[in-house]
Design an enzyme around this catalytic site. Structure first.
Site, PDB file in Angstrom:
ATOM      1  N   TYR A 120       0.823  -1.217   0.000  1.00  0.00           N
ATOM      2  CA  TYR A 120       0.000   0.000   0.000  1.00  0.00           C
ATOM      3  C   TYR A 120       0.857   1.267   0.000  1.00  0.00           C
ATOM      4  O   TYR A 120       0.453   2.279  -0.577  1.00  0.00           O
ATOM      5  CB  TYR A 120      -1.031  -0.038   1.138  1.00  0.00           C
ATOM      6  CG  TYR A 120      -2.213  -0.881   0.732  1.00  0.00           C
ATOM      7  CD1 TYR A 120      -3.221  -0.351  -0.069  1.00  0.00           C
ATOM      8  CD2 TYR A 120      -2.282  -2.226   1.067  1.00  0.00           C
ATOM      9  CE1 TYR A 120      -4.273  -1.130  -0.498  1.00  0.00           C
ATOM     10  CE2 TYR A 120      -3.338  -3.026   0.639  1.00  0.00           C
ATOM     11  CZ  TYR A 120      -4.332  -2.468  -0.140  1.00  0.00           C
ATOM     12  OH  TYR A 120      -5.372  -3.251  -0.584  1.00  0.00           O
ATOM     13  N   CYS A 131      -5.930   3.861  12.805  1.00  0.00           N
ATOM     14  CA  CYS A 131      -5.202   3.289  13.941  1.00  0.00           C
ATOM     15  C   CYS A 131      -5.963   2.071  14.460  1.00  0.00           C
ATOM     16  O   CYS A 131      -7.124   2.186  14.844  1.00  0.00           O
ATOM     17  CB  CYS A 131      -5.023   4.320  15.051  1.00  0.00           C
ATOM     18  SG  CYS A 131      -4.157   3.624  16.467  1.00  0.00           S
ATOM     19  N   ARG A 156       1.566   1.838  -3.611  1.00  0.00           N
ATOM     20  CA  ARG A 156       0.409   2.383  -4.334  1.00  0.00           C
ATOM     21  C   ARG A 156       0.123   3.823  -3.917  1.00  0.00           C
ATOM     22  O   ARG A 156      -0.190   4.670  -4.764  1.00  0.00           O
ATOM     23  CB  ARG A 156      -0.819   1.491  -4.092  1.00  0.00           C
ATOM     24  CG  ARG A 156      -0.667   0.133  -4.786  1.00  0.00           C
ATOM     25  CD  ARG A 156      -1.894  -0.732  -4.598  1.00  0.00           C
ATOM     26  NE  ARG A 156      -3.107  -0.091  -5.068  1.00  0.00           N
ATOM     27  CZ  ARG A 156      -4.331  -0.457  -4.701  1.00  0.00           C
ATOM     28  NH1 ARG A 156      -4.505  -1.451  -3.861  1.00  0.00           N
ATOM     29  NH2 ARG A 156      -5.381   0.167  -5.182  1.00  0.00           N
ATOM     30  N   CYS A 203       0.829   6.572  15.950  1.00  0.00           N
ATOM     31  CA  CYS A 203      -0.469   7.212  15.692  1.00  0.00           C
ATOM     32  C   CYS A 203      -0.442   8.607  16.314  1.00  0.00           C
ATOM     33  O   CYS A 203      -0.090   8.754  17.492  1.00  0.00           O
ATOM     34  CB  CYS A 203      -1.568   6.363  16.326  1.00  0.00           C
ATOM     35  SG  CYS A 203      -3.164   7.209  16.390  1.00  0.00           S
ATOM     36  N   ALA A 221     -13.143   6.061 -20.813  1.00  0.00           N
ATOM     37  CA  ALA A 221     -13.899   6.936 -19.904  1.00  0.00           C
ATOM     38  C   ALA A 221     -13.753   8.409 -20.282  1.00  0.00           C
ATOM     39  O   ALA A 221     -14.714   9.174 -20.164  1.00  0.00           O
ATOM     40  CB  ALA A 221     -13.431   6.702 -18.465  1.00  0.00           C
ATOM     41  N   HIS A 242     -14.327   1.521  -0.613  1.00  0.00           N
ATOM     42  CA  HIS A 242     -13.158   0.685  -0.316  1.00  0.00           C
ATOM     43  C   HIS A 242     -12.062   1.480   0.393  1.00  0.00           C
ATOM     44  O   HIS A 242     -10.908   1.063   0.403  1.00  0.00           O
ATOM     45  CB  HIS A 242     -12.613   0.038  -1.596  1.00  0.00           C
ATOM     46  CG  HIS A 242     -13.508  -1.028  -2.160  1.00  0.00           C
ATOM     47  ND1 HIS A 242     -13.345  -1.585  -3.407  1.00  0.00           N
ATOM     48  CD2 HIS A 242     -14.606  -1.650  -1.628  1.00  0.00           C
ATOM     49  CE1 HIS A 242     -14.288  -2.505  -3.624  1.00  0.00           C
ATOM     50  NE2 HIS A 242     -15.073  -2.541  -2.562  1.00  0.00           N
ATOM     51  N   GLN A 298     -15.171   2.760  -5.833  1.00  0.00           N
ATOM     52  CA  GLN A 298     -14.365   1.660  -5.273  1.00  0.00           C
ATOM     53  C   GLN A 298     -12.897   2.072  -5.247  1.00  0.00           C
ATOM     54  O   GLN A 298     -12.059   1.356  -4.712  1.00  0.00           O
ATOM     55  CB  GLN A 298     -14.515   0.414  -6.137  1.00  0.00           C
ATOM     56  CG  GLN A 298     -15.931  -0.113  -6.208  1.00  0.00           C
ATOM     57  CD  GLN A 298     -16.078  -1.136  -7.331  1.00  0.00           C
ATOM     58  OE1 GLN A 298     -15.890  -2.330  -7.130  1.00  0.00           O
ATOM     59  NE2 GLN A 298     -16.401  -0.672  -8.516  1.00  0.00           N
ATOM     60  N   ASN A 299     -12.604   3.221  -5.838  1.00  0.00           N
ATOM     61  CA  ASN A 299     -11.204   3.637  -5.961  1.00  0.00           C
ATOM     62  C   ASN A 299     -10.712   4.254  -4.657  1.00  0.00           C
ATOM     63  O   ASN A 299     -11.444   4.967  -3.978  1.00  0.00           O
ATOM     64  CB  ASN A 299     -11.048   4.644  -7.101  1.00  0.00           C
ATOM     65  CG  ASN A 299     -11.424   4.035  -8.438  1.00  0.00           C
ATOM     66  OD1 ASN A 299     -11.510   2.812  -8.545  1.00  0.00           O
ATOM     67  ND2 ASN A 299     -11.652   4.862  -9.432  1.00  0.00           N
ATOM     68  N   VAL A 300      -9.442   4.008  -4.377  1.00  0.00           N
ATOM     69  CA  VAL A 300      -8.844   4.557  -3.170  1.00  0.00           C
ATOM     70  C   VAL A 300      -8.009   5.796  -3.491  1.00  0.00           C
ATOM     71  O   VAL A 300      -7.412   6.388  -2.601  1.00  0.00           O
ATOM     72  CB  VAL A 300      -8.032   3.476  -2.411  1.00  0.00           C
ATOM     73  CG1 VAL A 300      -8.981   2.469  -1.774  1.00  0.00           C
ATOM     74  CG2 VAL A 300      -7.070   2.731  -3.329  1.00  0.00           C
TER      75      VAL A 300
END
Ligand code: OAD
Length: 236
Positions: free
Chosen positions: A59, A120, A62, A139, A222, A112, A94-96
């Protein structure tokens, strides 16, 4: 699209295809993320329990790749539709990534989760986050080194489901943009919308797995089909 005059409330589901022309990886198309990585290793709740470092590095990679990405003509057209549409309007993505917001949309739910947020696992607070999580930073709220990406892993419950179902119940039109229709519950929204009486439209590069469920479909990139459809909706 036939009968557009009757449409007041719109729900739009988006997936990786809406961000593809901004240079963000899709998952299931040729060369997509799930061809290069095994989701069982990097995107499930079990993988996180087994080897959190591996998932955090995936992650981080990404999140880092988002830095130079810009909204494309599809995001901008949807931002314009959000700004000008008088009825109820909701983008369920659904995209982050954050390209809908950068494209001007405000009525957006990230079912998502979001790359730019950390969650945390100790105190459950959320923090705007752009850096690495793999090096286990504390955190900002509780100090525990328990931050994880604020994204939904396979095996976890998507976010905002109550609000999404409420919006679907009130929708006159459900539009799906750039999603393969492979992942539930999002893949089932078209059937829910139909049963609740909404018109349904697919805008995708090619027919998705659930294409036959849609009353109407337009296929193409698109950045072409979305601005064209938005112009029609706004009567331009
Ligand atoms: P997919 O990669 O499964 O599907 C992307 C869809 O976009 C495909 O149908 C493509 O044909 C289409 N597409 C590609 N380029 C396009 C373009 N330029 N214009 C229009 N359409 C285009 O991605 P999603 O459906 O978003 O979940 O995947 C759904 C979920 O699966 C993701 O949110 C992620 C993934 O695993 C989690 O990680 C929980």
């Amino acid at each position: 699209m036939a009968g557009m005059k009757d449409i007041r409330n719109i729900v739009i589901l988006t997936g990786a295809g809406v961000s593809a022309e901004s240079g963000i990886d899709t998952f299931r198309t040729a060369g997509g993320l799930w061809e290069r990585y095994d989701p069982e290793e990097v995107a499930t709740a079990q993988a996180f329990a087994r080897d959190p470092g591996k998932l955090l590095r995936f992650y981080d990679m990404r999140r880092g790749s988002l830095d130079d990405k810009q909204p494309n003509a599809a995001h901008k057209a949807l931002g314009k539709l959000d700004a000008e549409w008088q009825g109820e309007f909701l983008i369920v993505t659904q995209n982050v990534d954050n390209l809908h917001e950068l494209g001007g949309a405000q009525r957006v739910l990230h079912m998502h989760g979001e790359h730019n947020s950390a969650l945390c696992t100790s105190c459950e607070s959320r923090t705007l986050w752009r850096g690495s999580l793999a090096d286990r930073p504390p955190c900002p709220s509780c100090g525990d080194r328990a931050l994880r990406p604020d994204v939904v892993l396979f095996g976890e419950m998507p976010y905002h489901m109550d609000r999404i179902h409420a919006a679907l119940r009130g929708a006159d039109l459900f539009v799906s943009i750039g999603t393969s229709g492979a992942v539930y519950p999002a893949a089932g929204f078209v059937r829910d919308a139909r049963e609740l009486g909404a018109k349904t439209l697919e805008l995708n590069l090619d027919p998705s797995d659930g294409s036959h469920w849609f009353g109407d479909a337009r296929h193409g990139p698109a950045t072409e089909v979305v601005p064209h459809w938005v112009e029609e909706m706004l009567g331009e």
